[in-house]
Design a protein around this motif. Structure first.
Motif, PDB file in Angstrom:
ATOM      1  N   ALA A 165     -11.922  -2.809   5.198  1.00 53.54           N
ATOM      2  CA  ALA A 165     -12.760  -2.713   6.409  1.00 53.54           C
ATOM      3  C   ALA A 165     -12.874  -4.058   7.116  1.00 53.54           C
ATOM      4  CB  ALA A 165     -14.149  -2.205   6.038  1.00 53.54           C
ATOM      5  N   ASN A 166     -12.423  -5.115   6.461  1.00 51.99           N
ATOM      6  CA  ASN A 166     -12.535  -6.460   7.027  1.00 51.99           C
ATOM      7  C   ASN A 166     -11.189  -7.179   7.007  1.00 51.99           C
ATOM      8  OD1 ASN A 166     -15.666  -7.136   7.370  1.00 51.99           O
ATOM      9  ND2 ASN A 166     -15.422  -5.910   5.512  1.00 51.99           N
ATOM     10  N   MET A 167     -10.164  -6.480   7.487  1.00 49.67           N
ATOM     11  CA  MET A 167      -8.840  -7.078   7.538  1.00 49.67           C
ATOM     12  C   MET A 167      -8.821  -8.222   8.543  1.00 49.67           C
ATOM     13  SD  MET A 167      -6.559  -5.750   5.447  1.00 49.67           S
ATOM     14  CE  MET A 167      -4.940  -5.968   6.183  1.00 49.67           C
ATOM     15  N   PRO A 168      -8.171  -9.344   8.214  1.00 49.42           N
ATOM     16  CA  PRO A 168      -8.064 -10.453   9.169  1.00 49.42           C
ATOM     17  C   PRO A 168      -7.319 -10.014  10.426  1.00 49.42           C
ATOM     18  CG  PRO A 168      -7.442 -11.144   6.956  1.00 49.42           C
ATOM     19  CD  PRO A 168      -7.550  -9.651   6.920  1.00 49.42           C
ATOM     20  N   ALA A 169      -7.656 -10.646  11.526  1.00 51.50           N
ATOM     21  CA  ALA A 169      -7.012 -10.305  12.790  1.00 51.50           C
ATOM     22  C   ALA A 169      -5.518 -10.620  12.748  1.00 51.50           C
ATOM     23  CB  ALA A 169      -7.681 -11.061  13.934  1.00 51.50           C
ATOM     24  N   GLN A 170      -5.164 -11.654  12.015  1.00 57.04           N
ATOM     25  CA  GLN A 170      -3.768 -12.075  11.926  1.00 57.04           C
ATOM     26  C   GLN A 170      -3.240 -11.834  10.525  1.00 57.04           C
ATOM     27  OE1 GLN A 170      -3.045 -16.090  13.219  1.00 57.04           O
ATOM     28  NE2 GLN A 170      -0.966 -16.143  12.411  1.00 57.04           N
ATOM     29  N   GLU A 171      -2.115 -11.169  10.417  1.00 53.02           N
ATOM     30  CA  GLU A 171      -1.522 -10.887   9.119  1.00 53.02           C
ATOM     31  C   GLU A 171      -1.172 -12.198   8.410  1.00 53.02           C
ATOM     32  OE1 GLU A 171       1.852  -7.874   7.226  1.00 53.02           O
ATOM     33  OE2 GLU A 171       1.998  -8.502   9.312  1.00 53.02           O
ATOM     34  N   GLY A 172      -1.545 -12.312   7.165  1.00 54.55           N
ATOM     35  CA  GLY A 172      -1.265 -13.511   6.405  1.00 54.55           C
ATOM     36  C   GLY A 172      -2.386 -14.533   6.443  1.00 54.55           C
ATOM     37  N   GLN A 173      -3.408 -14.270   7.242  1.00 54.58           N
ATOM     38  CA  GLN A 173      -4.516 -15.224   7.395  1.00 54.58           C
ATOM     39  C   GLN A 173      -5.394 -15.279   6.153  1.00 54.58           C
ATOM     40  OE1 GLN A 173      -6.810 -14.569  10.966  1.00 54.58           O
ATOM     41  NE2 GLN A 173      -8.565 -15.728  10.220  1.00 54.58           N
ATOM     42  N   GLY A 174      -5.581 -14.155   5.512  1.00 58.62           N
ATOM     43  CA  GLY A 174      -6.395 -14.118   4.313  1.00 58.62           C
ATOM     44  C   GLY A 174      -7.884 -14.115   4.591  1.00 58.62           C
ATOM     45  N   TRP A 175      -8.660 -14.200   3.517  1.00 62.09           N
ATOM     46  CA  TRP A 175     -10.116 -14.132   3.606  1.00 62.09           C
ATOM     47  C   TRP A 175     -10.723 -15.418   3.053  1.00 62.09           C
ATOM     48  CZ3 TRP A 175      -6.730 -10.510   1.995  1.00 62.09           C
ATOM     49  CH2 TRP A 175      -6.735  -9.258   2.634  1.00 62.09           C
ATOM     50  N   PRO A 176     -11.711 -15.996   3.718  1.00 62.67           N
ATOM     51  CA  PRO A 176     -12.387 -17.178   3.167  1.00 62.67           C
ATOM     52  C   PRO A 176     -13.064 -16.843   1.839  1.00 62.67           C
ATOM     53  CG  PRO A 176     -12.923 -16.876   5.493  1.00 62.67           C
ATOM     54  CD  PRO A 176     -12.211 -15.632   5.051  1.00 62.67           C
ATOM     55  N   THR A 177     -13.167 -17.838   0.983  1.00 62.58           N
ATOM     56  CA  THR A 177     -13.760 -17.647  -0.341  1.00 62.58           C
ATOM     57  C   THR A 177     -15.168 -17.063  -0.256  1.00 62.58           C
ATOM     58  OG1 THR A 177     -12.456 -19.486  -1.238  1.00 62.58           O
ATOM     59  CG2 THR A 177     -14.412 -18.809  -2.483  1.00 62.58           C
ATOM     60  N   ALA A 178     -15.959 -17.573   0.682  1.00 64.36           N
ATOM     61  CA  ALA A 178     -17.334 -17.088   0.817  1.00 64.36           C
ATOM     62  C   ALA A 178     -17.363 -15.626   1.225  1.00 64.36           C
ATOM     63  CB  ALA A 178     -18.079 -17.935   1.850  1.00 64.36           C
ATOM     64  N   GLN A 179     -16.407 -15.213   2.051  1.00 69.20           N
ATOM     65  CA  GLN A 179     -16.366 -13.819   2.486  1.00 69.20           C
ATOM     66  C   GLN A 179     -16.002 -12.901   1.312  1.00 69.20           C
ATOM     67  OE1 GLN A 179     -13.328 -12.741   5.376  1.00 69.20           O
ATOM     68  NE2 GLN A 179     -14.617 -11.124   6.236  1.00 69.20           N
ATOM     69  N   VAL A 180     -15.081 -13.349   0.482  1.00 69.31           N
ATOM     70  CA  VAL A 180     -14.680 -12.549  -0.686  1.00 69.31           C
ATOM     71  C   VAL A 180     -15.875 -12.353  -1.621  1.00 69.31           C
ATOM     72  CG1 VAL A 180     -13.148 -12.406  -2.694  1.00 69.31           C
ATOM     73  CG2 VAL A 180     -12.296 -13.346  -0.528  1.00 69.31           C
ATOM     74  N   ARG A 181     -16.647 -13.409  -1.827  1.00 66.57           N
ATOM     75  CA  ARG A 181     -17.855 -13.282  -2.647  1.00 66.57           C
ATOM     76  C   ARG A 181     -18.843 -12.330  -1.968  1.00 66.57           C
ATOM     77  NH1 ARG A 181     -20.447 -16.233  -6.808  1.00 66.57           N
ATOM     78  NH2 ARG A 181     -22.732 -16.107  -6.746  1.00 66.57           N
ATOM     79  N   GLY A 182     -18.878 -12.371  -0.647  1.00 67.56           N
ATOM     80  CA  GLY A 182     -19.737 -11.447   0.093  1.00 67.56           C
ATOM     81  C   GLY A 182     -19.327  -9.995  -0.115  1.00 67.56           C
ATOM     82  N   PHE A 183     -18.017  -9.752  -0.254  1.00 64.60           N
ATOM     83  CA  PHE A 183     -17.563  -8.388  -0.543  1.00 64.60           C
ATOM     84  C   PHE A 183     -18.126  -7.920  -1.877  1.00 64.60           C
ATOM     85  CE2 PHE A 183     -13.380  -9.311   1.924  1.00 64.60           C
ATOM     86  CZ  PHE A 183     -14.031  -9.114   3.128  1.00 64.60           C
ATOM     87  N   ALA A 184     -18.114  -8.821  -2.858  1.00 63.95           N
ATOM     88  CA  ALA A 184     -18.641  -8.475  -4.183  1.00 63.95           C
ATOM     89  C   ALA A 184     -20.138  -8.193  -4.112  1.00 63.95           C
ATOM     90  CB  ALA A 184     -18.357  -9.611  -5.170  1.00 63.95           C
ATOM     91  N   GLU A 185     -20.861  -9.036  -3.412  1.00 60.06           N
ATOM     92  CA  GLU A 185     -22.304  -8.845  -3.278  1.00 60.06           C
ATOM     93  C   GLU A 185     -22.604  -7.552  -2.517  1.00 60.06           C
ATOM     94  OE1 GLU A 185     -23.713 -13.531  -3.198  1.00 60.06           O
ATOM     95  OE2 GLU A 185     -23.183 -12.520  -1.327  1.00 60.06           O
ATOM     96  N   GLY A 186     -21.839  -7.306  -1.457  1.00 64.51           N
ATOM     97  CA  GLY A 186     -22.026  -6.086  -0.678  1.00 64.51           C
ATOM     98  C   GLY A 186     -21.706  -4.832  -1.470  1.00 64.51           C
ATOM     99  N   ALA A 187     -20.828  -4.988  -2.464  1.00 67.30           N
ATOM    100  CA  ALA A 187     -20.471  -3.843  -3.321  1.00 67.30           C
ATOM    101  C   ALA A 187     -21.550  -3.557  -4.353  1.00 67.30           C
ATOM    102  CB  ALA A 187     -19.147  -4.117  -4.018  1.00 67.30           C
ATOM    103  N   GLY A 188     -22.543  -4.464  -4.431  1.00 70.41           N
ATOM    104  CA  GLY A 188     -23.641  -4.244  -5.370  1.00 70.41           C
ATOM    105  C   GLY A 188     -23.539  -5.046  -6.645  1.00 70.41           C
TER     106      GLY A 188
END
Length: 255
Positions: A165-188
């Protein structure tokens, strides 16, 4: 006074003869041997460097997630659900950097998740990482490992869905570390479970496993994503273009 020269000894004469006739050959043999040794060292050194690079990328752990039966095997996302009688297996091959996979999840993801929760399908994910090589990144592997770490907390599906649901606008850009941790927190994932998730991510606990699923699926001829297989048959998205068609296909496969 000029000193009178004396005749060479027999031993010296033999040495001089060897130098003239064969000395160069002896030197070439020595040089050739040295070159061969250097070449062997270079090859061994290259192998060592390659192994170190591989370890840096995937880590050294050979742990397999609880939802998989072994290295190279898919991850069962609804292993805790009691399947309905004769429920078919739906296998989804995805690469977290794949825009088409994100589109599939946008259109079909909710239906797939509901079918899995209801026990109407056995849902198996095969995480692929070939886009890392194409895009010269490690994002596919990193997110695959993070998703498996979320599975340890029972939150694979929620984490998986948040990534797509949060794919980067540019292919290959990836996700910032803080955002990845946010995915975990958002998942509960919270508290001690979040700490365990972070340790799992940092140590690349499932890196080798995720890489093994790429290698296994590639050998099986699955080289594009998304690829969806229902009871051993690849789905044609032209024939199954929407959730209603997917539900119908699952019903037809239920024996």
């Amino acid at each position: 006074m000029a000193q009178k020269s004396t005749p060479k000894s027999a031993r010296q004469a033999k040495i001089d003869a060897v130098r003239k006739d064969g000395g160069g050959g002896v030197n070439r043999i020595v040089v050739g041997a040295v070159v061969a040794v250097v070449a062997i060292i270079a090859v061994v050194g290259g192998v060592v460097v390659a192994e170190r690079n591989q370890q840096d990328r995937v880590g050294t752990s050979t742990t397999v997630p609880a939802g998989a039966s072994g290295m190279g095997q898919g991850f069962v996302a609804n292993a805790d659900v009691t399947l309905q009688p004769n429920a078919p297996t739906l296998e989804v091959y995805e690469d977290f950097q794949c825009p088409a996979c994100a589109l599939f999840e946008q259109v079909m993801g909710g239906t797939v998740a509901d079918l899995a929760k209801e026990g109407k399908i056995k849902l198996v994910y095969h995480l692929k990482t070939f886009l890392d090589a194409n895009l010269r990144t490690t994002h596919s592997l990193t997110m695959g490992n993070a998703a498996m770490c979320a599975a340890d907390a029972g939150k694979f599906q929620a984490f998986h869905d948040a990534v797509y649901a949060n794919m980067p606008a540019q292919e290959g850009q990836g996700w910032p570390t803080a955002q990845v941790r946010g995915f975990a927190e958002g998942a509960g994932i919270t508290g001690a479970a979040l700490d365990a998730w972070q340790t799992c991510v940092d140590e690349r606990k499932y890196g080798t496993y995720v890489e093994s699923t790429e290698e296994s699926s590639s050998k099986a001829g699955i080289n594009s994503t998304p690829t969806v297989v229902l009871d051993g048959q690849k789905l044609d998205f032209n024939a199954v273009p929407d959730p209603a068609a997917l539900k119908a296909a699952v019903e037809a496969a239920t024996k």
